[in-house]
Design an enzyme around this catalytic site. Structure first.
Site, PDB file in Angstrom:
ATOM      1  N   ARG A  82      13.188 -12.831 -15.880  1.00 28.27           N
ATOM      2  CA  ARG A  82      11.883 -12.963 -15.602  1.00 28.27           C
ATOM      3  C   ARG A  82      11.668 -14.311 -14.594  1.00 28.27           C
ATOM      4  O   ARG A  82      10.986 -14.221 -13.717  1.00 28.27           O
ATOM      5  CB  ARG A  82      11.155 -13.266 -16.940  1.00 28.27           C
ATOM      6  CG  ARG A  82       9.532 -12.613 -16.543  1.00 28.27           C
ATOM      7  CD  ARG A  82       8.754 -12.883 -17.873  1.00 28.27           C
ATOM      8  NE  ARG A  82       7.486 -13.085 -17.685  1.00 28.27           N
ATOM      9  CZ  ARG A  82       6.678 -12.119 -17.510  1.00 28.27           C
ATOM     10  NH1 ARG A  82       6.879 -11.063 -17.242  1.00 28.27           N
ATOM     11  NH2 ARG A  82       5.437 -12.281 -17.321  1.00 28.27           N
ATOM     12  N   ASP A 120      -2.945  -3.680 -20.245  1.00 26.07           N
ATOM     13  CA  ASP A 120      -2.724  -3.755 -21.638  1.00 26.07           C
ATOM     14  C   ASP A 120      -3.796  -3.626 -22.513  1.00 26.07           C
ATOM     15  O   ASP A 120      -3.879  -3.220 -23.638  1.00 26.07           O
ATOM     16  CB  ASP A 120      -2.480  -5.582 -21.866  1.00 26.07           C
ATOM     17  CG  ASP A 120      -1.313  -5.759 -20.724  1.00 26.07           C
ATOM     18  OD1 ASP A 120      -0.175  -5.253 -20.759  1.00 26.07           O
ATOM     19  OD2 ASP A 120      -1.510  -6.701 -19.923  1.00 26.07           O
ATOM     20  N   ALA A 175       0.723  -1.385  -0.050  1.00 26.59           N
ATOM     21  CA  ALA A 175       0.028  -0.101  -0.186  1.00 26.59           C
ATOM     22  C   ALA A 175       0.910   1.226   0.010  1.00 26.59           C
ATOM     23  O   ALA A 175       0.356   2.432  -0.497  1.00 26.59           O
ATOM     24  CB  ALA A 175      -1.051  -0.102   1.106  1.00 26.59           C
ATOM     25  N   HIS A 215       0.530 -11.440 -19.241  1.00 25.88           N
ATOM     26  CA  HIS A 215       1.086 -10.119 -19.133  1.00 25.88           C
ATOM     27  C   HIS A 215       2.543  -9.890 -19.249  1.00 25.88           C
ATOM     28  O   HIS A 215       3.355  -9.920 -18.473  1.00 25.88           O
ATOM     29  CB  HIS A 215       0.478  -9.458 -17.724  1.00 25.88           C
ATOM     30  CG  HIS A 215       1.116  -8.032 -17.587  1.00 25.88           C
ATOM     31  ND1 HIS A 215       0.651  -7.067 -18.081  1.00 25.88           N
ATOM     32  CD2 HIS A 215       2.081  -7.743 -16.660  1.00 25.88           C
ATOM     33  CE1 HIS A 215       1.457  -5.851 -17.843  1.00 25.88           C
ATOM     34  NE2 HIS A 215       2.340  -6.282 -16.620  1.00 25.88           N
ATOM     35  N   ASN A 267       9.374 -13.524  -6.158  1.00 31.65           N
ATOM     36  CA  ASN A 267       8.261 -13.220  -5.668  1.00 31.65           C
ATOM     37  C   ASN A 267       7.123 -14.262  -5.376  1.00 31.65           C
ATOM     38  O   ASN A 267       6.072 -13.992  -4.789  1.00 31.65           O
ATOM     39  CB  ASN A 267       7.640 -12.061  -6.951  1.00 31.65           C
ATOM     40  CG  ASN A 267       8.088 -10.734  -6.761  1.00 31.65           C
ATOM     41  OD1 ASN A 267       8.359 -10.081  -5.711  1.00 31.65           O
ATOM     42  ND2 ASN A 267       7.947  -9.965  -7.940  1.00 31.65           N
ATOM     43  N   GLY A 312       0.081   1.801  -4.975  1.00 31.96           N
ATOM     44  CA  GLY A 312      -0.450   1.883  -3.824  1.00 31.96           C
ATOM     45  C   GLY A 312      -1.034   3.430  -3.745  1.00 31.96           C
ATOM     46  O   GLY A 312      -2.341   3.864  -3.303  1.00 31.96           O
ATOM     47  N   VAL A 328      -1.888  -7.722  -9.079  1.00 32.96           N
ATOM     48  CA  VAL A 328      -1.235  -6.698 -10.052  1.00 32.96           C
ATOM     49  C   VAL A 328       0.285  -7.029 -10.075  1.00 32.96           C
ATOM     50  O   VAL A 328       0.944  -6.951 -11.109  1.00 32.96           O
ATOM     51  CB  VAL A 328      -1.477  -5.281  -9.322  1.00 32.96           C
ATOM     52  CG1 VAL A 328      -0.740  -4.206 -10.255  1.00 32.96           C
ATOM     53  CG2 VAL A 328      -2.972  -5.148  -9.300  1.00 32.96           C
ATOM     54  N   GLY A 329       0.833  -7.490  -8.861  1.00 31.22           N
ATOM     55  CA  GLY A 329       2.281  -7.509  -8.670  1.00 31.22           C
ATOM     56  C   GLY A 329       3.041  -8.689  -9.764  1.00 31.22           C
ATOM     57  O   GLY A 329       2.297  -9.409 -10.028  1.00 31.22           O
ATOM     58  N   ASN A 330       3.874  -8.279 -10.497  1.00 32.10           N
ATOM     59  CA  ASN A 330       4.510  -9.359 -11.395  1.00 32.10           C
ATOM     60  C   ASN A 330       5.152 -10.249 -11.025  1.00 32.10           C
ATOM     61  O   ASN A 330       6.047 -10.226 -10.030  1.00 32.10           O
ATOM     62  CB  ASN A 330       5.124  -8.196 -12.590  1.00 32.10           C
ATOM     63  CG  ASN A 330       4.140  -7.541 -13.381  1.00 32.10           C
ATOM     64  OD1 ASN A 330       3.349  -8.125 -14.124  1.00 32.10           O
ATOM     65  ND2 ASN A 330       4.465  -6.268 -13.817  1.00 32.10           N
ATOM     66  N   ARG A 363      -4.415   0.098 -22.657  1.00 28.52           N
ATOM     67  CA  ARG A 363      -3.471   0.650 -23.599  1.00 28.52           C
ATOM     68  C   ARG A 363      -3.690   0.549 -25.090  1.00 28.52           C
ATOM     69  O   ARG A 363      -3.637   1.416 -25.991  1.00 28.52           O
ATOM     70  CB  ARG A 363      -2.029   0.055 -23.164  1.00 28.52           C
ATOM     71  CG  ARG A 363      -1.417   0.546 -22.116  1.00 28.52           C
ATOM     72  CD  ARG A 363      -0.181  -0.297 -21.774  1.00 28.52           C
ATOM     73  NE  ARG A 363       0.564   0.449 -20.655  1.00 28.52           N
ATOM     74  CZ  ARG A 363       1.441  -0.423 -19.729  1.00 28.52           C
ATOM     75  NH1 ARG A 363       1.694  -1.281 -19.988  1.00 28.52           N
ATOM     76  NH2 ARG A 363       2.159   0.411 -18.849  1.00 28.52           N
TER      77      ARG A 363
HETATM   78  P1  NAI Z   1       6.893  -0.371  -5.551  1.00 30.00           P
HETATM   79  O1  NAI Z   1       8.034  -0.964  -5.474  1.00 30.00           O
HETATM   80  O2  NAI Z   1       6.482   1.378  -5.528  1.00 30.00           O
HETATM   81  O3  NAI Z   1       5.942  -0.744  -4.422  1.00 30.00           O
HETATM   82  C1  NAI Z   1       5.718  -2.082  -3.876  1.00 30.00           C
HETATM   83  C2  NAI Z   1       5.572  -2.042  -2.478  1.00 30.00           C
HETATM   84  O4  NAI Z   1       5.054  -3.386  -2.072  1.00 30.00           O
HETATM   85  C3  NAI Z   1       6.591  -1.235  -1.734  1.00 30.00           C
HETATM   86  O5  NAI Z   1       5.911  -0.379  -0.852  1.00 30.00           O
HETATM   87  C4  NAI Z   1       6.924  -2.815  -0.928  1.00 30.00           C
HETATM   88  O6  NAI Z   1       7.476  -2.251   0.391  1.00 30.00           O
HETATM   89  C5  NAI Z   1       5.657  -3.415  -0.745  1.00 30.00           C
HETATM   90  N1  NAI Z   1       5.823  -5.044  -0.725  1.00 30.00           N
HETATM   91  C6  NAI Z   1       6.987  -5.668  -1.099  1.00 30.00           C
HETATM   92  N2  NAI Z   1       6.928  -6.997  -0.562  1.00 30.00           N
HETATM   93  C7  NAI Z   1       5.660  -7.134  -0.035  1.00 30.00           C
HETATM   94  C8  NAI Z   1       4.995  -7.993   0.975  1.00 30.00           C
HETATM   95  N3  NAI Z   1       5.457  -9.329   0.794  1.00 30.00           N
HETATM   96  N4  NAI Z   1       4.084  -7.604   1.647  1.00 30.00           N
HETATM   97  C9  NAI Z   1       3.391  -6.270   1.503  1.00 30.00           C
HETATM   98  N5  NAI Z   1       4.206  -5.531   0.783  1.00 30.00           N
HETATM   99  C10 NAI Z   1       5.164  -5.757   0.146  1.00 30.00           C
HETATM  100  O7  NAI Z   1       6.076  -0.850  -6.944  1.00 30.00           O
HETATM  101  P2  NAI Z   1       4.764  -0.484  -7.577  1.00 30.00           P
HETATM  102  O8  NAI Z   1       5.239   0.568  -8.717  1.00 30.00           O
HETATM  103  O9  NAI Z   1       3.659  -0.298  -6.910  1.00 30.00           O
HETATM  104  O10 NAI Z   1       4.346  -1.887  -8.435  1.00 30.00           O
HETATM  105  C11 NAI Z   1       3.984  -2.851  -7.709  1.00 30.00           C
HETATM  106  C12 NAI Z   1       3.689  -3.989  -8.695  1.00 30.00           C
HETATM  107  O11 NAI Z   1       2.950  -3.932  -9.693  1.00 30.00           O
HETATM  108  C13 NAI Z   1       5.370  -4.641  -9.334  1.00 30.00           C
HETATM  109  O12 NAI Z   1       5.523  -6.108  -9.234  1.00 30.00           O
HETATM  110  C14 NAI Z   1       4.999  -4.079 -10.464  1.00 30.00           C
HETATM  111  O13 NAI Z   1       5.746  -4.845 -11.586  1.00 30.00           O
HETATM  112  C15 NAI Z   1       3.559  -4.436 -10.918  1.00 30.00           C
HETATM  113  N6  NAI Z   1       2.870  -3.812 -11.981  1.00 30.00           N
HETATM  114  C16 NAI Z   1       2.020  -4.439 -12.714  1.00 30.00           C
HETATM  115  C17 NAI Z   1       1.176  -3.869 -13.817  1.00 30.00           C
HETATM  116  C18 NAI Z   1       0.211  -4.810 -14.568  1.00 30.00           C
HETATM  117  O14 NAI Z   1      -0.235  -4.522 -15.501  1.00 30.00           O
HETATM  118  N7  NAI Z   1      -0.081  -6.055 -14.071  1.00 30.00           N
HETATM  119  C19 NAI Z   1       1.444  -2.542 -14.132  1.00 30.00           C
HETATM  120  C20 NAI Z   1       2.358  -2.149 -13.532  1.00 30.00           C
HETATM  121  C21 NAI Z   1       2.939  -2.538 -12.574  1.00 30.00           C
END
Ligand code: NAI
Length: 328
Positions: free
Chosen positions: A100, A161, A12, A189, A107, A17, A131-133, A164
């Site tokens: 990858r 996607d 978050a 994705h 993850n 977040g 959402v997380g990749n 876009r």
């Molecule tokens: P970010 O690095 O800014 O934020 C991720 C947050 O998750 C950080 O605050 C971190 O402390 C927290 N975190 C990490 N491990 C955790 C855990 N085990 N439990 C709880 N929190 C945890 O990254 P951002 O930009 O917010 O992106 C997040 C994810 O979304 C990435 O994996 C990114 O690749 C993915 N993403 C997916 C898209 C899609 O289309 N599916 C599009 C854009 C991003």
């Protein structure tokens, strides 16, 4: 007012977040008559906790009429307690030179333990959006670690996607986004995704009559596939606001229904279109309301489309195989 909906967001305090929480709290997903309780999960370290505390101060200062309560925690069991809608955003970003497959293994354990926690404490009809990749495979891991929940509770985000692709078509044809229907993005994705305009219409006209094949192959496909990298290059940071917006669109339609429109969701395959059962794959879906969705069946696929679909399925099979030990 409707009963309060419990909403979990993991990661978050991260970029997405920050763009997501305020829109959920303002009613963008569950509507203007549904209060929300936010249950925010972050990592157990001082920086993440301090940062999340700052975000909570801003949520407080926004005085959202629909926001009844905010819980912050580093414990997945607490974060998923009775949750009805969970956005699984938190994960490790892909570092420089990281393959990858390395990201998958880094993850995967996060989604394994969050799947287990969802299994134990979430509402039995929870809607989980990963959402997380790599999001398809992370959703697959979470789903396999939550055997008491229906696989239909799990999905991964390919709406960015989809959005876009719609935006590129709208710009190319000079027609509004709302005039475009029937577009979908198949598969993973990743760069292998297949944005399909073969049955897409723009203000009732077939898209394939308005754009030529050279534009589709040489501009549209690579632009949609590589948009994430283009945004990182331009901003120096990955897409966050558009990703949050897509997450909102995905959950909004899943929760409320998509009004008969086709939307792209990555969901566990039921074997349609030759996609192996259980693979979390981007499909054309219609959300029928009340939190239900259906994969749209029996759409024709062109020969070149079939080859693209097979390639992205093969990549997904390989990814899912890589994490098999996390799914036992
Ligand atoms: P970010 O690095 O800014 O934020 C991720 C947050 O998750 C950080 O605050 C971190 O402390 C927290 N975190 C990490 N491990 C955790 C855990 N085990 N439990 C709880 N929190 C945890 O990254 P951002 O930009 O917010 O992106 C997040 C994810 O979304 C990435 O994996 C990114 O690749 C993915 N993403 C997916 C898209 C899609 O289309 N599916 C599009 C854009 C991003």
């Amino acid at each position: 007012l409707n009963p309060t909906v419990r909403v979990t967001i993991t990661g978050a305090a991260g970029n997405i977040g920050y763009a997501l929480l305020f829109r959920i709290a303002s009613g963008a997903v569950f509507g203007p008559n549904t209060p929300v309780q936010l249950q925010l999960l972050e990592r157990d370290n001082e920086q993440s906790k301090a940062s999340l505390n700052g975000v909570c101060m801003e949520l407080f200062d926004s005085a959202f009429p629909l926001l009844t309560r905010v819980i912050t925690t580093t414990d997945p069991l607490e974060a998923f307690e009775k949750t009805q809608a969970a956005f699984l955003v938190g994960s490790m970003p892909r570092g420089p030179g990281m393959a990858r497959s390395d990201l998958l293994l880094a993850n995967g354990p996060i989604f394994q333990s969050q799947g287990e926690a969802l299994d134990q404490t979430a509402d039995r009809n929870v809607k989980v959006l990963v959402v997380g990749n790599p999001c398809n495979t992370n959703a697959y891991i979470a789903m396999h670690n939550a055997p008491s929940l229906s696989p239909k509770c799990f999905s991964a985000m390919m709406r960015l996607d989809h959005n876009r692709a719609v935006a590129q078509l709208a710009q190319k044809t000079g027609r509004p986004v709302c005039s475009i229907s029937g577009l979908k993005v198949w598969g993973n994705h990743s760069n292998s995704m297949y944005p399909d305009i073969s049955q897409c219409t723009i203000a009732g006209v077939k898209a394939t009559e308005l754009v030529d094949e050279a534009w589709y192959n040489d501009y549209f496909l690579p632009t949609v596939a590589k948009r994430g990298s283009a945004i990182i290059k331009a901003r120096g940071k990955s897409s966050a606001a558009s990703a949050a917006s897509a997450a909102i669109d995905h959950m909004h339609d899943w929760w409320n229904g998509s009004n008969g429109r086709i939307v792209t969701m990555a969901v566990p395959s039921d074997g349609s279109y030759g996609v192996p059962e259980g693979l979390v794959c981007g499909f054309p879906c219609i959300c029928t309301g009340g939190g239900e969705y259906e994969i749209v069946k029996d759409l024709p696929i062109t020969a070149s489309g079939r080859a693209r679909l097979d390639a992205t399925i093969a990549e997904l099979v390989k990814e899912h195989d890589t994490v098999a030990q996390l799914c036992e």
